[in-house]
Each structure stands twice: as structure tokens, then as C-alpha cells.
Design an enzyme around this catalytic site. Sequence first.
Site, PDB file in Angstrom:
ATOM      1  N   HIS A 131       0.968  -1.333  -0.014  1.00  0.00           N
ATOM      2  CA  HIS A 131       0.149   0.083   0.003  1.00  0.00           C
ATOM      3  C   HIS A 131       0.793   1.083   0.220  1.00  0.00           C
ATOM      4  CE1 HIS A 131      -3.439  -2.607   1.163  1.00  0.00           C
ATOM      5  NE2 HIS A 131      -4.263  -1.496   0.475  1.00  0.00           N
ATOM      6  N   LYS A 135      -0.916   4.839   4.390  1.00  0.00           N
ATOM      7  CA  LYS A 135      -1.738   3.807   5.100  1.00  0.00           C
ATOM      8  C   LYS A 135      -1.110   3.548   6.673  1.00  0.00           C
ATOM      9  CE  LYS A 135      -4.098  -0.430   4.555  1.00  0.00           C
ATOM     10  NZ  LYS A 135      -5.505   0.192   4.970  1.00  0.00           N
TER      11      LYS A 135
END
Length: 239
Positions: A131, A135
Site C-alpha cells: 500500500h 496507510k
Amino acid sequence: MKIALLGYGKMGKTIEKLALERNHSICYTTSSGVDVEQLKQADIAIDFSIPSAAKENITSALQAQVPIISGTTGWLDHYDEVVKTCEQENGSFLYASNFSLGVNLFFNLNAHLAKLMKGHEQYQVSLEEIHHTQKLDAPSGTAISLAKDIIDHSSLKDWKLVDENEKTDKKTIPVTAKRIENVSGTHSITYSSVVDDIEIKHTAHSREGFALGAIIAAEWIKDKKGVFSMKDVLNLNNL
């Protein structure tokens, strides 16, 4: 529909853009606390906030009799409390670790593959997620959902967040989480043996897939009562 956005970051703004394109309106946005009177103007609330705010956001909506869907991850220690509140208020609540339509089809593919692999002990399963660097939680909620589905349909017992190439015991799924700039999300499940590998993978190209799925879920739940998932939205429960 009149939509309240609880969490007005990048995802909230993407949801706003697509919702307006689908002829909905945004009646309230917030990234810090909830004004209940403004929230009550909404037909539905969509929560893409942060882990520390999600429970309060969802509870506020349920107590205000506003249906709510949430895509915030990292707060699920309180999930059962929210379900209880929803039942007490005769409310409407839908949580998904990932609203992407493709990911939810991928969830079903993952569960089916786990069933097929059950009994083939020569294969060791592993999971990797990648990600963007903003995040906050690791592993992702999507990765946890994938791991739990494998456990539910196999003889495996647990999952564990590990460093790359770190080993676990044979009954534990090793989960690797990587954070790379400007990555929307990639999830891979690999079954490895001495002679071959079997891999399934989902790669997101933008936030729009997640945002569109959230709006579709909001359209679906608007006039319903209860606790739901994306399996209900996509009619996947009987597959």
C-alpha cells in the site's frame, strides 16, 4: 441521496466526485468530530476516517437513525459493540475492509482456492500486501480478511505479520506488508511447493474502484435494516 462524508481525506473527496456524477448530493463533510444535527440531514453516511474515530462516527450515525457504511480499517476490536448498537437502534450498518467490486470477487476466489488446496500439505501459503506510505495500519484490513477466509476454509490456524522471508510454523500464514509511495493497493496469495507455485493477485489502479463500490453499497443499503457486508450487496453469499 444526501450523503454525509465522515472523513474528508483523499478517499472522501474521491467518493464526493463520483457521488456527484451519479446525481447524489453531499450535505455534510467532516474530518474532526461529528455534528449530529448536520448528520441527521443525510440519507446515508459514509465513513472513511481513521481507526481512532471510526467507532464514534458509526455509533453517532446509528443513534441518529442514519444508515452508515464504513471502509475504515484498524478499529475492528470494537466491531461487536457497533453491531450491538445497530441492533439496539434498529439501524443499518455495512462494514467492508475493501469496497472494490473486484476485491470482493477476489475474496470469493481466495476462499474457493483455499477449499481446493485443503489437504495438499506440500503447499505453504503466504500473503503479501502493498500500500501507499500514508496507510496507517499494517497489515491492511483486506489482507486480514483474506487470511481469515483462508483459515476458515483450510486446516490452518492463524496468521502472523512477518518480515520478508521470515518463516512461520506450518499452521500459520505469514503475511508481509510493504509501504511504497503512490501505490493504491496490491494483494497476493501464493501457495508454494518444491515443484511449483500457485498465485492469485489483485492490483488496484486507483482509489476510484474503492469509492465506486462504497457508493454502490450506500445505494443498496439505504432502505434496509440490519448488519450487512459486500457479499450481500453483490449477492455472493450462495456462491
